[in-house]
Motif scaffolding. Structure first.
Motif, short mmCIF file in Angstrom:
data_model
loop_
_atom_site.label_atom_id
_atom_site.label_comp_id
_atom_site.label_asym_id
_atom_site.label_seq_id
_atom_site.Cartn_x
_atom_site.Cartn_y
_atom_site.Cartn_z
N GLY A 35 0.84 -1.21 0.00
CA GLY A 35 0.00 0.00 0.00
C GLY A 35 0.87 1.24 0.00
N GLY A 36 0.33 2.36 -0.43
CA GLY A 36 -0.93 2.57 -1.09
C GLY A 36 -0.89 2.33 -2.60
N ILE A 59 -7.07 -10.26 -0.75
CA ILE A 59 -6.01 -9.24 -0.83
C ILE A 59 -5.62 -8.84 0.59
N GLN A 60 -4.33 -8.93 0.89
CA GLN A 60 -3.80 -8.46 2.18
C GLN A 60 -2.89 -7.28 1.88
N VAL A 61 -2.92 -6.28 2.75
CA VAL A 61 -2.11 -5.08 2.50
C VAL A 61 -0.95 -5.00 3.49
N ILE A 62 0.22 -4.70 2.96
CA ILE A 62 1.35 -4.38 3.84
C ILE A 62 1.77 -2.93 3.53
N ASP A 91 -1.06 -9.87 9.64
CA ASP A 91 -1.49 -10.42 10.92
C ASP A 91 -1.65 -11.93 10.69
N PHE A 92 -0.59 -12.67 11.03
CA PHE A 92 -0.58 -14.10 10.69
C PHE A 92 -1.67 -14.88 11.44
N VAL A 110 2.05 -7.20 -5.15
CA VAL A 110 1.69 -6.16 -6.14
C VAL A 110 2.11 -4.77 -5.66
N ASP A 111 2.76 -4.04 -6.54
CA ASP A 111 3.06 -2.63 -6.30
C ASP A 111 2.86 -1.89 -7.61
#
Ligand code: 5GP
Length: 205
Positions: A35-36, A59-62, A91-92, A110-111
């Protein structure tokens, strides 16, 4: 030479659609969005990765930020580098509960842009470390976890960090390779009409 390249929402949508056709071969189980900038491409891509009758890919965001850092503590321009700071991570516990563990999965990172490659290198190596630790703990080291990368743009320039050859050769999806110029994305635009006009003029609509 134009200084900045402008891309419209339409153009980005089409880049995601076109790339999804190739990314389907990788069969991602989960998308990890940086993100973003990775968020809008991740969401559009998911539309085109959806297979009829199967669930949407989660979809997980880091969150990662690049900060200027002084390598040695002494002030010397050549020592100034970029350090990656984690602002948000997986958050596993929640992931295991609502999805599954990442062990043995096909994970698509993805970026929006691969510039110096520092961020992508950090994301892949840290996620690999986390999955390995989890696999060791659960005695599941025989399962093959694969990472792939999708970016809208790869800047054609010397990179400051490497990705593993197996990722670069087989699982690195860049919709376009572009010259080393500043790329303007629509989600950053304060005046979207002006932005879109520029994108149309440059042929990126
Ligand atoms: P890196 O140098 O680690 O590959 O890129 C880090 C981040 O810098 C990218 O995720 C992106 O947010 C930002 N960045 C680098 N080049 C550009 C650019 O040309 N345009 C925009 N909007 N962001 C960029």
């Amino acid at each position: 030479m134009v200084e900045k390249l402008y891309f419209s929402y339409n153009h980005i949508h089409k880049l995601c659609k076109e790339s999804a056709a190739k990314i389907k071969e990788f069969k991602p189980d989960i998308i990890i969005s940086i993100g973003g900038g990775g968020n809008i491409p991740s969401r559009i891509l998911r539309t085109f990765l959806k297979q009829q009758g199967s669930k949407n890919i989660p979809i997980q965001v880091i969150g990662l930020s690049l900060y200027e850092s002084l390598g040695t503590g002494s002030y010397d321009e050549s020592q100034i580098g970029k350090e990656v700071i984690r602002t948000q991570w997986l958050d596993f516990g929640a992931l295991d509960q609502h999805f599954d563990s990442l062990i043995g999965k096909n994970i698509l990172i993805v970026d929006e842009v691969d510039d110096t490659r520092t961020t992508l290198h950090y994301a892949v190596s840290e996620l690999e470390k986390d999955v390995k630790e989890q696999a060791e703990r659960l005695n599941r080291l025989n399962e093959d976890t694969k990472f792939a990368i999708f970016v809208l743009h790869n800047k054609d320039k010397p990179k400051k960090a490497e990705l593993e050859p197996k990722i670069i050769q087989d699982r690195y999806y860049a919709a376009r390779t572009v010259p080393d110029q500043w790329l303007c994305y629509p989600w950053d635009a304060e005046d979207i009409e002006f932005h879109t006009e520029q994108a149309i003029k440059q042929g990126y609509n």
